[in-house]
Structures are given as C-alpha cells and as structure tokens.
Design an enzyme around this catalytic site. Structure first.
Site, PDB file in Angstrom:
ATOM      1  N   ALA A  51       0.833  -1.199   0.000  1.00 36.58           N
ATOM      2  CA  ALA A  51       0.000   0.000   0.000  1.00 36.58           C
ATOM      3  C   ALA A  51       0.875   1.259   0.000  1.00 36.58           C
ATOM      4  CB  ALA A  51      -0.896   0.010   1.236  1.00 36.58           C
ATOM      5  N   THR A  52       0.514   2.212  -0.817  1.00 36.02           N
ATOM      6  CA  THR A  52       1.135   3.533  -0.871  1.00 36.02           C
ATOM      7  C   THR A  52       0.058   4.494  -1.361  1.00 36.02           C
ATOM      8  OG1 THR A  52       1.801   3.148  -3.154  1.00 36.02           O
ATOM      9  CG2 THR A  52       3.430   2.645  -1.486  1.00 36.02           C
ATOM     10  N   THR A  53       0.126   5.753  -1.225  1.00 34.84           N
ATOM     11  CA  THR A  53       1.085   6.686  -0.675  1.00 34.84           C
ATOM     12  C   THR A  53       0.332   7.518   0.372  1.00 34.84           C
ATOM     13  OG1 THR A  53       2.303   6.804  -2.771  1.00 34.84           O
ATOM     14  CG2 THR A  53       2.547   8.675  -1.280  1.00 34.84           C
ATOM     15  N   ASP A  68      -3.837   7.599  -0.836  1.00 37.61           N
ATOM     16  CA  ASP A  68      -4.483   7.084  -2.044  1.00 37.61           C
ATOM     17  C   ASP A  68      -5.135   5.741  -1.719  1.00 37.61           C
ATOM     18  OD1 ASP A  68      -1.982   5.542  -1.972  1.00 37.61           O
ATOM     19  OD2 ASP A  68      -2.553   4.897  -3.973  1.00 37.61           O
ATOM     20  N   LYS A  84      -6.134   3.308   3.763  1.00 38.26           N
ATOM     21  CA  LYS A  84      -4.839   3.291   4.450  1.00 38.26           C
ATOM     22  C   LYS A  84      -4.728   4.322   5.561  1.00 38.26           C
ATOM     23  CE  LYS A  84      -3.147   2.578  -0.221  1.00 38.26           C
ATOM     24  NZ  LYS A  84      -2.274   3.110  -1.282  1.00 38.26           N
TER      25      LYS A  84
END
Length: 285
Positions: A51-53, A68, A84
C-alpha cells in the site's frame, strides 16, 4: 496468584498488570502476536499486496492526513479501494505504507493498545507517548521487515498539551522522528513531497491543506504506478482526514470529489494558458 473461577474471566484479566495491551498479550497469549514476529525458517513469499502513498501536513489549526486507495502486488493492482488512513483514537490519525496485511493489522493493534491504556489508566496517552508506543510496535516487526515485509506508519494528531498539530514519521527499525511541516511515505513519497514543498506554507489552514494533500497525491500518481489517482469512473477518492482540537474526522466523498474537480479544472486552465499554474482553492498556497 488469583485462581481461576468457573463462569468468570480468567484470573489474568482481573489481576493488576501492565497498561500495555501488547505486553499483556505477550505474557498471556503470545500466539496472538505471531504477525509481529517471523515464523521459524520462514521466508518472504512475494507477491504481497503493498500500500502507498500517504501524506500529512501540519496546519495552523490542526493536521491533515491523506492517502491514495491503491494496493499493488508486483505489477498487478491488488486493490483499488483499500483504506490506508484511519483514526488511531479520538485525536490522532495513522496511515500505513508497505505490506498491506501487516500494516492494517498494526493499525488495529495500535487502536486497541490506546483504548486499553485509557481504560486502565483513566486518561489518554500524550501524543508523544502514542508515537513512542507505535515505534515499539514497528520495531517488533523488524524480523519480517528484514525479509522484505516491512510496514511503516505515518502518525499525526492534535497535541492536547501544546494545543497544536504534530506529525511523526518512522523507519522499519522503530526509529521515531518529529516532522515540523509535512511528510510523505510510500513509493510515491518522493513525488508527493516535491508537491508539498511547493504548496505548503506557514499558517496554512486545514481547509487549504486538504486541497494541497489531494494535489500531492495527484502528482504522485502521475509519476508512480503504485499510487492510485482519483478514479472518476468508479468514484473512488483519496481518504482525507483532519485532526484538530475537536478531534478526528474524515471528509466525505462529496467534499473530496469537489477538491478533485477543482484541481482538474485548474490544471486544464493552466494548460490552456500556456503552462501557468493558477491558484488552487482560491488562495495562493
């Protein structure tokens, strides 16, 4: 030692003990913490969802954190709508980047840790104390991180002692660092940080910072394939959270959609004007 009584909670739950839920589990149910330690002889088994960002900005009236919604497994999009950014408690927010499963489990455990402390002690941890406890939990995952399954959080909240918003970043070894202006984590963090440097200014409000955070994620998605931009077709928008003296709250989809539409309109206007970038949010940021 208090003996167990049939029909009641086990004695371990009734005896005076540590106010740390993680330490309590370590003593009485260590198997429940297996996700924070590598199993014997285990090896990393990619592909794993990552997972990002995440971005965070310190403001004059609080802090803003945004993330995101994309998770990737190698070159494949594993999820388009993962969340997230979460409330750690009533006055703090936590976001994660890295191995998604470990990161989300870390968030849930941290939430219970803070709730457990408050119930036992009758008061909340200071923001510094929360960041310190989170650092210890990240350090507990070091074995998995060395095998390539790292999960790194970004923590922000309203400091009740000083009456201001603060941001804390971490590394995989449990190092804790105070960030004075803004910060970003994840594979798109380099591009997001460049955007934040241009748009952040002293005295920025949470309302203005929400627009800046969305723009930073937009810029990161433009250069980093693992970062998901706003999905207009599926109507999947970044999660944008604000923490101030009144507590934690998230912007609803309608509010985030309005920020995205304003950003897209400003970019189109800039393209038509030969590259000049107009103001975003009605205020030069």
């Amino acid at each position: 030692m208090i003996p167990d009584v049939p029909g009641r909670l086990p004695a371990a739950f009734l005896a005076p003990d540590t106010s740390s839920f993680v330490e309590f589990l370590g003593r009485h149910a260590p198997e429940a913490l297996r996700q924070l330690a590598p199993p014997p002889g285990s090896v990393a088994t990619p592909p794993t969802a990552h997972a990002t960002t995440i971005v965070a900005l310190a403001c004059s009236d609080g802090v803003v954190m945004a993330g995101d919604r994309r998770a990737t497994a190698g070159n494949v999009i594993a999820s388009r709508d993962i969340v997230k950014v979460h409330a750690a408690d009533s006055h703090s927010a936590i976001g994660i980047a890295g191995a998604a499963g470990i990161g989300l489990e870390l968030i849930r455990l941290f939430q219970v840790e803070l709730e457990h402390f408050e119930k036992l002690e009758g008061t909340t941890l200071s923001l510094e104390g929360k960041a310190t406890r989170l650092a210890g939990m990240v350090r507990g995952n070091l074995g998995m991180a060395l095998q390539g399954l790292a999960a790194v959080p970004l923590f922000a909240g309203w400091d009740l002692a000083t009456g201001r918003g603060r941001i804390f970043s971490f590394d995989a070894t449990g190092g804790r660092y105070a960030e004075s202006e803004h910060h970003s984590i994840g594979s798109g963090s380099y591009f997001a940080r460049g955007s934040l440097k241009k748009r952040w200014r002293p005295g920025i409000t949470t309302g203005e910072a929400a627009s800046v955070a969305v723009e930073a994620l937009f810029d990161a998605a433009d250069d980093d394939s693992a970062t998901g931009g706003p999905d207009v077709v599926r109507r999947i928008w970044p999660v944008v959270a604000v923490v101030d003296a009144d507590g934690y709250r998230e912007l609803d989809d309608t509010g985030v959609e309005a920020l995205v539409e304003e950003l897209v309109a400003s970019r189109r206007a800039g393209a038509r004007s030969g590259g000049a970038v107009p103001e975003v949010g009605g205020t030069p940021l």
